[in-house]
Design an enzyme around this catalytic site. Structure first.
Site, PDB file in Angstrom:
ATOM      1  N   SER A 161      50.818 -20.019  27.816  1.00  0.00           N
ATOM      2  CA  SER A 161      50.346 -20.215  29.237  1.00  0.00           C
ATOM      3  C   SER A 161      50.396 -19.115  30.111  1.00  0.00           C
ATOM      4  CB  SER A 161      50.542 -21.471  29.981  1.00  0.00           C
ATOM      5  OG  SER A 161      51.488 -21.461  29.655  1.00  0.00           O
ATOM      6  N   HIS A 166      58.482 -15.907  24.847  1.00  0.00           N
ATOM      7  CA  HIS A 166      59.572 -16.772  25.338  1.00  0.00           C
ATOM      8  C   HIS A 166      59.640 -17.965  24.754  1.00  0.00           C
ATOM      9  CE1 HIS A 166      55.686 -18.716  27.688  1.00  0.00           C
ATOM     10  NE2 HIS A 166      56.343 -19.239  27.827  1.00  0.00           N
ATOM     11  N   CYS A 199      67.136 -27.581  -0.957  1.00  0.00           N
ATOM     12  CA  CYS A 199      68.422 -27.003  -2.129  1.00  0.00           C
ATOM     13  C   CYS A 199      67.794 -26.884  -2.960  1.00  0.00           C
ATOM     14  CB  CYS A 199      69.457 -27.268  -1.635  1.00  0.00           C
ATOM     15  SG  CYS A 199      70.701 -27.261  -0.434  1.00  0.00           S
TER      16      CYS A 199
HETATM   17 ZN   LIG Z   1      69.832 -28.066   1.445  1.00  0.00          ZN
END
Ligand SMILES: [Zn+2]
Ligand SMILES: [Zn+2]
Ligand SMILES: [Zn+2]
Length: 338
Positions: A161, A166, A199
């Site tokens: 807006s 930001h 991972c």
């Molecule tokens: Zn991880």
């Protein structure tokens, strides 16, 4: 032909259009332009137009709520949630409700109205990341909160807006469903394999390379296997880390560089698109764990979510991630230190 693909973490299905794949130039939309016209409460000398600052980074000893800051965190003037009060959990027959308690803060990333996150220096972006961390560490002490979400809306189409760059932070008394789906999927995988699914994703994407966009000392950026949106990308720390706020000092520096790099690539390939990013981190009361891996999701706003998506929770994505990764990988951008 199109293809159904399943996100390995959440189990969410998407439909990827593989034949009539949309290229960057096929998306019709407005460029995000910083106009700089009109009154802006986030510019210097308008500090009194926001609620008093919670923290600010200042050099040269300027007084709070006056110019001289390089970054400022203030409460949202029109908060979705109120910080004061108790949750007052109640039942209404079979229904549950509680008071709208939470924190809603705005991180004003620079005093310079003409900048965007992509044009800030890595050093300035690093300060923004430190501000995220400082606010999480502080709000974590409040036992009413279970989750803190950090996000950005860039450009009107992505829900911004105010155009002055930001980010926002919302502390919530519940863990949001989107996050819970990821947490539960990760726990399930961990129970089964004794490994973190993120991972494993990093390992596989690094090995195959087809959806890899870039890599630096501590982070990878990839197009996920089953992205909801065209040119969606994820930034993940290479070393297992469940909570954003527990990252090491050098990781904030590397994340700043990677964030800038990715936003510059999006600006170049998609001609300054509107976008959102979110930081997905562990819930506050289980922040150190082996199964969840924090990450940043960046979603350019190129398509509209329509009836099929609302009705099914499936997303239709007209650009395969292998193609978007290739466009972004090949974009010629240079991240310099200043
Ligand atoms: Zn991880
Ligand atoms: Zn401004
Ligand atoms: Zn996520």
């Amino acid at each position: 032909m199109s293809e159904f693909r399943k996100d390995p973490v959440t189990g969410r299905w998407v439909i990827i259009a593989t034949d009539r794949a949309k290229r960057p130039s096929d998306f019709v939309r407005d460029k995000v332009e910083i106009r700089g016209s009109g009154f802006c409460p986030f510019c210097y000398n308008n500090e009194s137009k926001t609620p008093p600052e919670i923290i600010a980074y200042r050099s040269g000893g300027s007084a709070p709520n006056t110019p001289g800051w390089t970054l400022r965190v203030v409460p949202n003037k029109f908060p979705a949630l109120q910080i004061e009060g108790s949750l007052n959990r109640q039942g209404e027959g079979l229904y549950d409700k509680m008071e709208g308690i939470g924190a809603h803060e705005v991180i004003i990333e620079t005093p310079d109205h003409s900048k965007t996150m992509a044009t800030l220096s890595p050093r300035e972006i690093e300060d923004v990341l430190w501000a995220f961390r400082d606010r999480i560490v502080d709000l974590k002490k409040d036992r009413r909160f279970k989750y803190i979400l950090i996000f950005k809306n860039h450009g009107e189409a992505a829900g911004a807006s105010l155009e002055h760059t930001h980010s926002q932070l919302i502390a919530l008394p519940v863990v949001p469903k989107r996050v819970l789906e990821e947490i539960e999927g990760s726990k399930e995988y961990y129970r089964f394999k004794d490994r973190c699914i993120f991972c494993d994703i990093i390992q596989q994407e690094t090995d195959s390379g087809v959806r890899m966009i870039a890599e630096n000392g501590s982070f990878v950026a990839v197009a996920p296997f089953a992205p909801r949106f065209p040119f969606e990308l994820w930034i993940l720390p290479k070393a297992h880390q469940s909570a954003f706020e527990e990252s090491k000092t050098h990781e904030y520096a590397d994340l700043a560089t990677m964030t800038k790099d990715m936003l510059m690539r999006l600006d170049q390939v998609l001609e300054r698109p509107a976008y959102n990013y979110v930081i997905h981190t562990s819930p506050l009361r289980e922040s150190s764990n082996d199964y969840y891996h924090w990450h940043m999701e960046v979603m350019p706003k190129l398509t509209k979510v329509a009836g099929f998506e609302w009705g099914t929770g499936f997303y239709i994505n007209p650009t395969p991630p292998e193609e978007s990764a290739k466009f972004l990988r090949e974009a010629a951008v240079a991240v310099t230190a200043h």
